[in-house]
Scaffold this motif. Structure first.
Motif, short mmCIF file in Angstrom:
data_model
loop_
_atom_site.label_atom_id
_atom_site.label_comp_id
_atom_site.label_asym_id
_atom_site.label_seq_id
_atom_site.Cartn_x
_atom_site.Cartn_y
_atom_site.Cartn_z
N LYS A 1 14.56 -5.75 -13.97
CA LYS A 1 14.03 -4.39 -13.99
C LYS A 1 12.50 -4.48 -14.01
N ILE A 2 11.87 -3.60 -13.24
CA ILE A 2 10.42 -3.71 -13.03
C ILE A 2 9.70 -2.43 -13.43
N ILE A 3 8.63 -2.62 -14.18
CA ILE A 3 7.75 -1.51 -14.57
C ILE A 3 6.37 -1.80 -13.99
N ALA A 4 5.87 -0.89 -13.18
CA ALA A 4 4.55 -1.05 -12.57
C ALA A 4 3.58 -0.07 -13.21
N VAL A 5 2.50 -0.62 -13.77
CA VAL A 5 1.49 0.20 -14.44
C VAL A 5 0.26 0.26 -13.55
N GLY A 6 -0.04 1.45 -13.06
CA GLY A 6 -1.21 1.63 -12.21
C GLY A 6 -2.46 1.91 -13.03
N LEU A 7 -3.42 1.03 -12.93
CA LEU A 7 -4.69 1.23 -13.64
C LEU A 7 -5.62 2.01 -12.70
N GLU A 8 -5.80 3.28 -12.98
CA GLU A 8 -6.43 4.17 -12.01
C GLU A 8 -7.53 5.05 -12.61
N ASP A 9 -8.42 5.50 -11.71
CA ASP A 9 -9.43 6.49 -12.08
C ASP A 9 -8.90 7.91 -11.89
N ASN A 10 -7.95 8.08 -10.95
CA ASN A 10 -7.31 9.39 -10.73
C ASN A 10 -5.94 9.16 -10.12
N GLU A 11 -5.17 10.24 -9.96
CA GLU A 11 -3.79 10.13 -9.51
C GLU A 11 -3.61 10.14 -8.00
N THR A 12 -4.60 10.62 -7.26
CA THR A 12 -4.41 10.92 -5.84
C THR A 12 -3.85 9.75 -5.05
N ASN A 13 -4.58 8.66 -4.99
CA ASN A 13 -4.15 7.51 -4.18
C ASN A 13 -2.95 6.83 -4.80
N TRP A 14 -2.89 6.81 -6.12
CA TRP A 14 -1.77 6.16 -6.82
C TRP A 14 -0.44 6.79 -6.44
N LYS A 15 -0.38 8.13 -6.35
CA LYS A 15 0.87 8.81 -6.00
C LYS A 15 1.35 8.39 -4.61
N LYS A 16 0.41 8.27 -3.66
CA LYS A 16 0.79 7.90 -2.30
C LYS A 16 1.32 6.48 -2.24
N VAL A 17 0.60 5.55 -2.85
CA VAL A 17 0.99 4.14 -2.76
C VAL A 17 2.23 3.85 -3.59
N SER A 18 2.33 4.38 -4.80
CA SER A 18 3.49 4.11 -5.66
C SER A 18 4.78 4.61 -5.02
#
Length: 439
Positions: free
Chosen positions: A366-383
Protein backbone atom coordinates in the motif's frame (compact mmCIF):
# COMPACT_ATOMS: atom_id res chain seq x y z
CA UNK A 1 75.44 46.09 18.93
CA UNK A 2 73.00 48.85 18.09
CA UNK A 3 69.77 48.72 20.16
CA UNK A 4 67.48 48.69 17.12
CA UNK A 5 69.41 45.88 15.44
CA UNK A 6 69.33 43.88 18.70
CA UNK A 7 65.55 44.37 18.87
CA UNK A 8 65.10 43.04 15.33
CA UNK A 9 67.18 39.98 16.12
CA UNK A 10 65.28 39.38 19.35
CA UNK A 11 61.92 39.66 17.59
CA UNK A 12 63.11 37.35 14.84
CA UNK A 13 64.05 34.66 17.37
CA UNK A 14 60.72 35.08 19.18
CA UNK A 15 58.67 34.72 16.01
CA UNK A 16 60.67 31.69 14.95
CA UNK A 17 60.05 29.96 18.26
CA UNK A 18 56.40 30.96 18.46
CA UNK A 19 55.27 30.02 14.98
CA UNK A 20 55.44 26.77 13.06
CA UNK A 21 54.27 25.34 9.77
CA UNK A 22 52.52 22.19 8.66
CA UNK A 23 53.32 21.15 5.11
CA UNK A 24 53.30 18.08 2.94
CA UNK A 25 51.83 16.20 0.02
CA UNK A 26 48.50 14.59 -0.80
CA UNK A 27 48.08 11.78 -3.32
CA UNK A 28 46.53 11.38 -5.82
CA UNK A 29 46.99 15.13 -6.34
CA UNK A 30 43.86 15.59 -8.45
CA UNK A 31 41.61 14.53 -5.55
CA UNK A 32 42.69 17.27 -3.13
CA UNK A 33 42.05 21.00 -3.53
CA UNK A 34 41.99 22.60 -0.08
CA UNK A 35 42.88 22.08 3.59
CA UNK A 36 41.32 23.66 6.69
CA UNK A 37 42.95 23.57 10.15
CA UNK A 38 40.85 23.50 13.32
CA UNK A 39 42.04 23.52 16.91
CA UNK A 40 40.34 20.72 18.82
CA UNK A 41 38.72 22.01 22.03
CA UNK A 42 36.95 20.20 24.89
CA UNK A 43 33.58 20.96 23.33
CA UNK A 44 34.36 20.81 19.63
CA UNK A 45 36.68 22.63 17.28
CA UNK A 46 37.80 26.17 16.46
CA UNK A 47 38.79 27.40 12.99
CA UNK A 48 42.45 28.40 12.74
CA UNK A 49 43.52 28.79 9.11
CA UNK A 50 43.24 27.26 5.66
CA UNK A 51 45.17 26.90 2.42
CA UNK A 52 44.86 25.53 -1.08
CA UNK A 53 46.47 22.27 -2.18
CA UNK A 54 48.27 22.83 -5.48
CA UNK A 55 49.34 19.79 -7.46
CA UNK A 56 49.19 17.77 -4.26
CA UNK A 57 51.40 20.11 -2.22
CA UNK A 58 50.43 22.46 0.61
CA UNK A 59 51.87 24.62 3.40
CA UNK A 60 49.90 25.85 6.40
CA UNK A 61 51.53 28.73 8.21
CA UNK A 62 50.07 28.55 11.68
CA UNK A 63 49.14 31.90 13.27
CA UNK A 64 51.14 33.12 16.28
CA UNK A 65 47.96 32.87 18.37
CA UNK A 66 47.67 29.10 17.73
CA UNK A 67 48.22 27.25 21.01
CA UNK A 68 49.98 23.88 21.51
CA UNK A 69 47.60 20.96 21.25
CA UNK A 70 45.79 18.68 18.85
CA UNK A 71 44.67 20.08 15.49
CA UNK A 72 42.34 18.63 12.87
CA UNK A 73 43.19 19.08 9.20
CA UNK A 74 40.04 18.66 7.10
CA UNK A 75 40.56 17.87 3.41
CA UNK A 76 37.03 16.97 2.21
CA UNK A 77 33.39 16.87 3.26
CA UNK A 78 31.78 15.64 5.38
CA UNK A 79 34.48 17.00 7.64
CA UNK A 80 33.82 14.52 10.44
CA UNK A 81 34.97 11.73 8.09
CA UNK A 82 37.81 13.20 6.01
CA UNK A 83 40.44 14.57 8.33
CA UNK A 84 43.90 14.08 9.82
CA UNK A 85 44.62 14.82 13.49
CA UNK A 86 48.06 16.34 14.17
CA UNK A 87 49.89 17.39 17.35
CA UNK A 88 51.14 20.96 17.00
CA UNK A 89 53.60 22.17 19.64
CA UNK A 90 54.06 25.73 18.31
CA UNK A 91 57.74 25.03 17.50
CA UNK A 92 58.07 22.16 15.03
CA UNK A 93 57.98 22.42 11.27
CA UNK A 94 55.74 19.42 10.64
CA UNK A 95 55.79 17.58 7.31
CA UNK A 96 53.83 14.54 6.19
CA UNK A 97 52.61 12.65 3.15
CA UNK A 98 49.02 11.45 2.90
CA UNK A 99 47.77 8.96 0.34
CA UNK A 100 44.29 7.51 -0.12
CA UNK A 101 45.98 4.12 -0.56
CA UNK A 102 48.78 4.27 2.03
CA UNK A 103 47.32 6.61 4.64
CA UNK A 104 49.42 9.00 6.75
CA UNK A 105 53.22 9.03 6.85
CA UNK A 106 54.86 11.59 9.17
CA UNK A 107 58.18 12.61 7.62
CA UNK A 108 59.20 15.29 10.11
CA UNK A 109 57.85 15.81 13.64
CA UNK A 110 59.17 14.40 16.90
CA UNK A 111 55.76 14.83 18.51
CA UNK A 112 53.72 13.04 15.87
CA UNK A 113 56.26 10.30 15.25
CA UNK A 114 56.33 9.59 18.99
CA UNK A 115 52.53 9.53 19.16
CA UNK A 116 52.08 7.21 16.17
CA UNK A 117 55.00 4.92 16.99
CA UNK A 118 53.87 4.53 20.59
CA UNK A 119 50.31 3.56 19.74
CA UNK A 120 51.54 1.10 17.11
CA UNK A 121 53.98 -0.49 19.59
CA UNK A 122 51.60 -0.66 22.57
CA UNK A 123 48.76 -2.03 20.43
CA UNK A 124 51.03 -4.77 19.11
CA UNK A 125 52.14 -5.70 22.65
CA UNK A 126 48.53 -5.78 23.88
CA UNK A 127 47.44 -7.86 20.89
CA UNK A 128 50.14 -10.42 21.68
CA UNK A 129 48.80 -10.77 25.22
CA UNK A 130 45.23 -11.21 23.96
CA UNK A 131 46.40 -13.82 21.42
CA UNK A 132 47.97 -15.70 24.35
CA UNK A 133 44.53 -15.95 25.96
CA UNK A 134 42.66 -16.64 22.71
CA UNK A 135 44.99 -19.57 21.95
CA UNK A 136 44.25 -21.11 25.35
CA UNK A 137 47.86 -20.76 26.48
CA UNK A 138 48.44 -21.22 30.23
CA UNK A 139 52.25 -21.04 30.35
CA UNK A 140 53.19 -18.72 33.22
CA UNK A 141 56.64 -18.22 31.72
CA UNK A 142 55.14 -17.05 28.40
CA UNK A 143 52.69 -14.85 30.28
CA UNK A 144 55.52 -13.17 32.17
CA UNK A 145 57.45 -12.57 28.94
CA UNK A 146 54.45 -10.86 27.37
CA UNK A 147 53.63 -8.67 30.38
CA UNK A 148 57.29 -7.66 30.84
CA UNK A 149 57.38 -6.67 27.16
CA UNK A 150 54.16 -4.68 27.57
CA UNK A 151 55.57 -2.88 30.59
CA UNK A 152 58.88 -2.17 28.84
CA UNK A 153 57.14 -0.61 25.83
CA UNK A 154 55.10 1.65 28.08
CA UNK A 155 58.04 2.60 30.31
CA UNK A 156 60.39 3.29 27.38
CA UNK A 157 58.01 5.71 25.66
CA UNK A 158 57.06 7.44 28.91
CA UNK A 159 60.74 8.10 29.73
CA UNK A 160 61.92 8.94 26.23
CA UNK A 161 59.24 11.51 25.42
CA UNK A 162 58.74 13.14 28.80
CA UNK A 163 58.01 16.84 28.36
CA UNK A 164 56.28 16.49 24.99
CA UNK A 165 52.60 16.79 24.18
CA UNK A 166 52.74 13.18 22.99
CA UNK A 167 53.75 12.21 26.54
CA UNK A 168 50.35 13.39 27.81
CA UNK A 169 48.68 10.75 25.63
CA UNK A 170 51.31 8.08 26.29
CA UNK A 171 50.98 8.35 30.07
CA UNK A 172 47.18 8.56 30.01
CA UNK A 173 47.04 5.43 27.85
CA UNK A 174 49.06 3.26 30.26
CA UNK A 175 47.25 -0.10 30.19
CA UNK A 176 46.54 -2.47 33.06
CA UNK A 177 49.54 -4.82 33.34
CA UNK A 178 49.23 -7.82 35.70
CA UNK A 179 52.10 -8.45 38.12
CA UNK A 180 51.55 -12.20 37.99
CA UNK A 181 49.64 -14.79 35.97
CA UNK A 182 45.87 -14.25 35.75
CA UNK A 183 43.14 -16.23 34.03
CA UNK A 184 41.33 -14.47 31.19
CA UNK A 185 38.27 -13.87 33.35
CA UNK A 186 40.35 -12.34 36.17
CA UNK A 187 42.43 -10.31 33.72
CA UNK A 188 39.34 -8.78 32.09
CA UNK A 189 37.86 -8.03 35.50
CA UNK A 190 41.00 -6.20 36.65
CA UNK A 191 41.40 -4.50 33.26
CA UNK A 192 37.91 -3.04 33.63
CA UNK A 193 38.49 -2.02 37.25
CA UNK A 194 41.63 -0.09 36.32
CA UNK A 195 40.40 1.33 33.01
CA UNK A 196 40.21 4.92 34.28
CA UNK A 197 43.32 4.87 36.50
CA UNK A 198 45.56 7.01 34.27
CA UNK A 199 43.01 9.04 32.33
CA UNK A 200 43.57 12.72 33.13
CA UNK A 201 40.00 13.67 32.43
CA UNK A 202 40.52 17.38 33.18
CA UNK A 203 43.41 17.80 30.73
CA UNK A 204 42.13 20.14 27.99
CA UNK A 205 44.39 18.66 25.29
CA UNK A 206 43.03 15.18 26.00
CA UNK A 207 39.48 16.56 26.11
CA UNK A 208 39.93 18.23 22.74
CA UNK A 209 41.24 15.11 20.98
CA UNK A 210 39.34 11.89 20.34
CA UNK A 211 41.49 10.09 22.92
CA UNK A 212 39.19 10.28 25.94
CA UNK A 213 35.95 9.72 24.05
CA UNK A 214 37.51 6.67 22.36
CA UNK A 215 38.57 5.40 25.78
CA UNK A 216 35.03 5.85 27.10
CA UNK A 217 33.57 4.09 24.06
CA UNK A 218 35.96 1.18 24.50
CA UNK A 219 34.94 0.85 28.15
CA UNK A 220 31.19 1.18 27.61
CA UNK A 221 30.87 -1.26 24.71
CA UNK A 222 33.80 -3.65 25.29
CA UNK A 223 34.38 -3.95 29.05
CA UNK A 224 31.64 -6.57 29.41
CA UNK A 225 31.26 -9.90 31.23
CA UNK A 226 31.97 -13.09 29.29
CA UNK A 227 28.62 -14.49 30.49
CA UNK A 228 26.28 -12.20 28.51
CA UNK A 229 23.62 -14.43 26.97
CA UNK A 230 20.93 -12.13 25.57
CA UNK A 231 20.38 -8.73 23.95
CA UNK A 232 18.57 -7.58 27.07
CA UNK A 233 21.48 -8.61 29.29
CA UNK A 234 23.89 -6.82 26.93
CA UNK A 235 21.86 -3.60 27.15
CA UNK A 236 21.86 -3.81 30.95
CA UNK A 237 25.64 -4.22 31.18
CA UNK A 238 26.31 -1.43 28.70
CA UNK A 239 24.01 0.91 30.64
CA UNK A 240 25.94 0.12 33.84
CA UNK A 241 29.14 1.15 32.04
CA UNK A 242 27.46 4.34 30.84
CA UNK A 243 26.65 5.29 34.43
CA UNK A 244 30.24 4.63 35.52
CA UNK A 245 31.49 6.85 32.70
CA UNK A 246 28.96 9.59 33.47
CA UNK A 247 30.12 9.65 37.10
CA UNK A 248 33.76 9.79 36.02
CA UNK A 249 33.24 12.90 33.87
CA UNK A 250 30.61 14.73 35.93
CA UNK A 251 33.08 17.42 37.08
CA UNK A 252 34.31 18.24 33.56
CA UNK A 253 32.95 21.14 31.46
CA UNK A 254 29.43 20.54 30.17
CA UNK A 255 30.64 20.98 26.59
CA UNK A 256 32.99 18.03 27.04
CA UNK A 257 30.30 15.91 28.67
CA UNK A 258 28.05 16.60 25.67
CA UNK A 259 30.85 15.55 23.32
CA UNK A 260 31.46 12.32 25.25
CA UNK A 261 27.81 11.32 25.58
CA UNK A 262 27.06 12.21 21.96
CA UNK A 263 29.86 9.87 20.86
CA UNK A 264 28.36 7.04 22.94
CA UNK A 265 24.89 7.79 21.55
CA UNK A 266 26.16 7.65 17.96
CA UNK A 267 27.84 4.28 18.51
CA UNK A 268 24.69 2.82 20.07
CA UNK A 269 22.55 4.25 17.26
CA UNK A 270 24.77 2.97 14.44
CA UNK A 271 24.80 -0.50 16.01
CA UNK A 272 20.99 -0.58 16.36
CA UNK A 273 21.16 -0.63 20.16
CA UNK A 274 17.95 1.39 20.42
CA UNK A 275 17.37 0.90 24.14
CA UNK A 276 20.90 2.01 24.95
CA UNK A 277 20.74 5.01 22.60
CA UNK A 278 17.44 6.12 24.14
CA UNK A 279 18.83 5.66 27.66
CA UNK A 280 21.87 7.83 26.91
CA UNK A 281 19.68 10.54 25.41
CA UNK A 282 16.96 10.61 28.05
CA UNK A 283 19.18 10.22 31.13
CA UNK A 284 22.24 12.25 30.14
CA UNK A 285 22.66 13.78 26.70
CA UNK A 286 19.39 15.66 26.39
CA UNK A 287 19.73 17.68 29.59
CA UNK A 288 23.45 18.27 29.00
CA UNK A 289 22.85 19.51 25.46
CA UNK A 290 20.08 21.86 26.60
CA UNK A 291 22.28 23.20 29.41
CA UNK A 292 25.02 23.77 26.81
CA UNK A 293 22.65 25.71 24.55
CA UNK A 294 22.64 22.93 21.95
CA UNK A 295 18.93 22.61 21.20
CA UNK A 296 19.69 21.74 17.56
CA UNK A 297 21.41 18.53 18.74
CA UNK A 298 18.35 17.63 20.80
CA UNK A 299 16.10 18.20 17.79
CA UNK A 300 18.32 16.14 15.49
CA UNK A 301 18.50 13.20 17.88
CA UNK A 302 14.76 13.35 18.55
CA UNK A 303 14.16 13.11 14.80
CA UNK A 304 16.75 10.37 14.32
CA UNK A 305 15.12 8.32 17.09
CA UNK A 306 11.68 8.87 15.61
CA UNK A 307 12.81 7.70 12.17
CA UNK A 308 15.29 4.97 13.05
CA UNK A 309 15.01 1.51 11.53
CA UNK A 310 12.54 -0.46 13.66
CA UNK A 311 10.56 2.56 14.86
CA UNK A 312 6.82 2.77 14.18
CA UNK A 313 6.28 5.44 11.53
CA UNK A 314 4.70 8.76 12.48
CA UNK A 315 1.11 8.95 11.28
CA UNK A 316 -0.05 10.46 8.00
CA UNK A 317 -3.64 11.37 7.11
CA UNK A 318 -5.44 12.23 3.86
CA UNK A 319 -8.88 12.91 2.44
CA UNK A 320 -10.56 10.56 -0.02
CA UNK A 321 -14.18 10.51 -1.12
CA UNK A 322 -15.07 12.98 1.62
CA UNK A 323 -13.60 10.81 4.37
CA UNK A 324 -10.43 11.11 6.45
CA UNK A 325 -7.99 8.20 6.22
CA UNK A 326 -4.70 7.60 8.01
CA UNK A 327 -1.68 5.33 7.99
CA UNK A 328 -2.38 4.23 11.56
CA UNK A 329 -5.88 2.92 10.67
CA UNK A 330 -5.03 1.65 7.20
CA UNK A 331 -5.98 -1.93 6.36
CA UNK A 332 -3.37 -4.59 6.98
CA UNK A 333 -0.78 -5.01 4.25
CA UNK A 334 2.47 -6.90 3.76
CA UNK A 335 4.32 -3.59 3.32
CA UNK A 336 3.64 0.12 3.15
CA UNK A 337 5.53 2.65 1.08
CA UNK A 338 5.75 6.35 1.88
CA UNK A 339 6.70 8.54 -1.09
CA UNK A 340 7.60 12.18 -0.49
CA UNK A 341 7.57 14.10 -3.76
CA UNK A 342 6.66 17.42 -5.38
CA UNK A 343 4.80 18.32 -8.55
CA UNK A 344 7.47 20.99 -9.21
CA UNK A 345 10.33 18.48 -8.93
CA UNK A 346 11.52 17.54 -12.44
CA UNK A 347 13.19 14.38 -11.15
CA UNK A 348 9.90 13.30 -9.52
CA UNK A 349 7.90 13.97 -12.69
CA UNK A 350 10.29 11.76 -14.62
CA UNK A 351 10.63 8.97 -12.06
CA UNK A 352 7.20 8.53 -10.46
CA UNK A 353 5.09 7.60 -13.53
CA UNK A 354 7.41 4.69 -14.34
CA UNK A 355 7.59 3.70 -10.66
CA UNK A 356 3.78 3.86 -10.39
CA UNK A 357 3.60 1.28 -13.17
CA UNK A 358 6.39 -0.89 -11.74
CA UNK A 359 4.83 -1.05 -8.27
CA UNK A 360 1.63 -2.65 -9.60
CA UNK A 361 3.29 -6.08 -9.40
CA UNK A 362 3.57 -5.91 -5.60
CA UNK A 363 0.10 -6.98 -4.48
CA UNK A 364 0.81 -6.72 -0.77
CA UNK A 365 1.98 -3.12 -0.94
CA UNK A 366 0.00 0.00 0.00
CA UNK A 367 1.37 3.38 -1.02
CA UNK A 368 0.97 6.85 0.47
CA UNK A 369 2.31 9.75 -1.57
CA UNK A 370 2.92 13.04 0.25
CA UNK A 371 3.17 16.05 -2.02
CA UNK A 372 5.39 18.78 -0.64
CA UNK A 373 3.86 21.81 -2.32
CA UNK A 374 3.52 25.59 -2.30
CA UNK A 375 -0.06 25.35 -3.64
CA UNK A 376 -2.59 22.77 -4.82
CA UNK A 377 -2.92 23.67 -8.51
CA UNK A 378 -0.19 21.57 -10.14
CA UNK A 379 -0.34 18.89 -7.45
CA UNK A 380 -4.00 18.09 -8.26
CA UNK A 381 -3.19 17.61 -11.96
CA UNK A 382 -0.13 15.41 -11.46
CA UNK A 383 -1.46 13.33 -8.53
CA UNK A 384 -4.51 12.43 -10.65
CA UNK A 385 -2.15 10.63 -13.05
CA UNK A 386 -1.01 8.33 -10.22
CA UNK A 387 -4.31 6.76 -9.16
CA UNK A 388 -2.85 3.73 -7.33
CA UNK A 389 -1.26 6.02 -4.73
CA UNK A 390 -3.09 7.39 -1.71
CA UNK A 391 -2.41 11.12 -1.98
CA UNK A 392 -2.05 13.85 0.62
CA UNK A 393 -0.65 17.34 0.28
CA UNK A 394 1.78 19.09 2.64
CA UNK A 395 1.48 22.82 2.01
CA UNK A 396 4.54 24.80 3.00
CA UNK A 397 6.81 22.35 1.20
CA UNK A 398 10.09 22.03 3.18
CA UNK A 399 8.60 23.85 6.15
CA UNK A 400 5.44 21.71 6.19
CA UNK A 401 4.60 19.50 9.14
CA UNK A 402 5.29 16.24 7.27
CA UNK A 403 8.60 17.48 5.85
CA UNK A 404 9.69 18.43 9.35
CA UNK A 405 8.36 15.26 11.00
CA UNK A 406 10.04 12.93 8.51
CA UNK A 407 13.18 15.05 8.04
CA UNK A 408 12.72 15.30 4.26
CA UNK A 409 15.57 17.13 2.56
CA UNK A 410 15.11 16.08 -1.05
CA UNK A 411 12.46 14.66 -3.36
CA UNK A 412 11.62 11.97 -4.09
CA UNK A 413 12.28 10.28 -0.75
CA UNK A 414 11.17 6.71 -0.07
CA UNK A 415 10.46 5.00 3.26
CA UNK A 416 9.38 1.33 3.44
CA UNK A 417 7.38 -0.03 6.37
CA UNK A 418 6.66 -3.60 7.42
CA UNK A 419 3.23 -5.06 8.19
CA UNK A 420 3.30 -3.43 11.64
CA UNK A 421 4.14 -0.06 10.07
CA UNK A 422 7.67 -0.08 11.42
CA UNK A 423 10.39 1.53 9.31
CA UNK A 424 12.50 -1.17 7.65
CA UNK A 425 14.26 0.65 4.79
CA UNK A 426 15.05 4.07 3.33
CA UNK A 427 16.01 3.36 -0.31
CA UNK A 428 17.95 6.18 -1.96
CA UNK A 429 16.58 5.62 -5.47
CA UNK A 430 13.70 4.02 -7.34
CA UNK A 431 16.02 1.20 -8.44
CA UNK A 432 17.13 0.56 -4.86
CA UNK A 433 13.47 0.59 -3.80
CA UNK A 434 12.49 -2.06 -6.37
CA UNK A 435 15.50 -4.21 -5.50
CA UNK A 436 14.52 -4.08 -1.81
CA UNK A 437 10.89 -5.00 -2.46
CA UNK A 438 11.87 -7.86 -4.77
CA UNK A 439 14.33 -9.33 -2.28
Amino acid sequence: MKPLLFLYILLGVWFTNAQGTISGNFSPAKDFKWLIAYELTPGGERYVTDTSIKEGTFTLTMPITAQPGMYRLVYAVPQDEFYIDIIYDKKEQITFNFSLDQGLNITSSKENKAYNNYFNAITEAQDQLMEYYENGNTSKEKFKTLTVNLNNVQKTYEEKFNGTIAHIFIKANRPYIPGQYESLELFLKHKKTHHFDHLKVNDEILQGSNFLTDKFSSYVFSALPLTINSAENLDQEVIKNIETTANFINATPISFQVKAMHQLWKIADVNAMSNVADYIFEHHLKKLAIANGNQSMVNEITMASRLRIGAISPDISWQKNGKTHSLSTMDKAENYLLVFWSSTCSHCLKELPALHKELKKFNGLKIIAVGLEDNETNWKKVSATLPDFNHTIALGKWESEYAQTFGIQSTPTYIVLDNEKRIIAKPESDKELIDFLEN
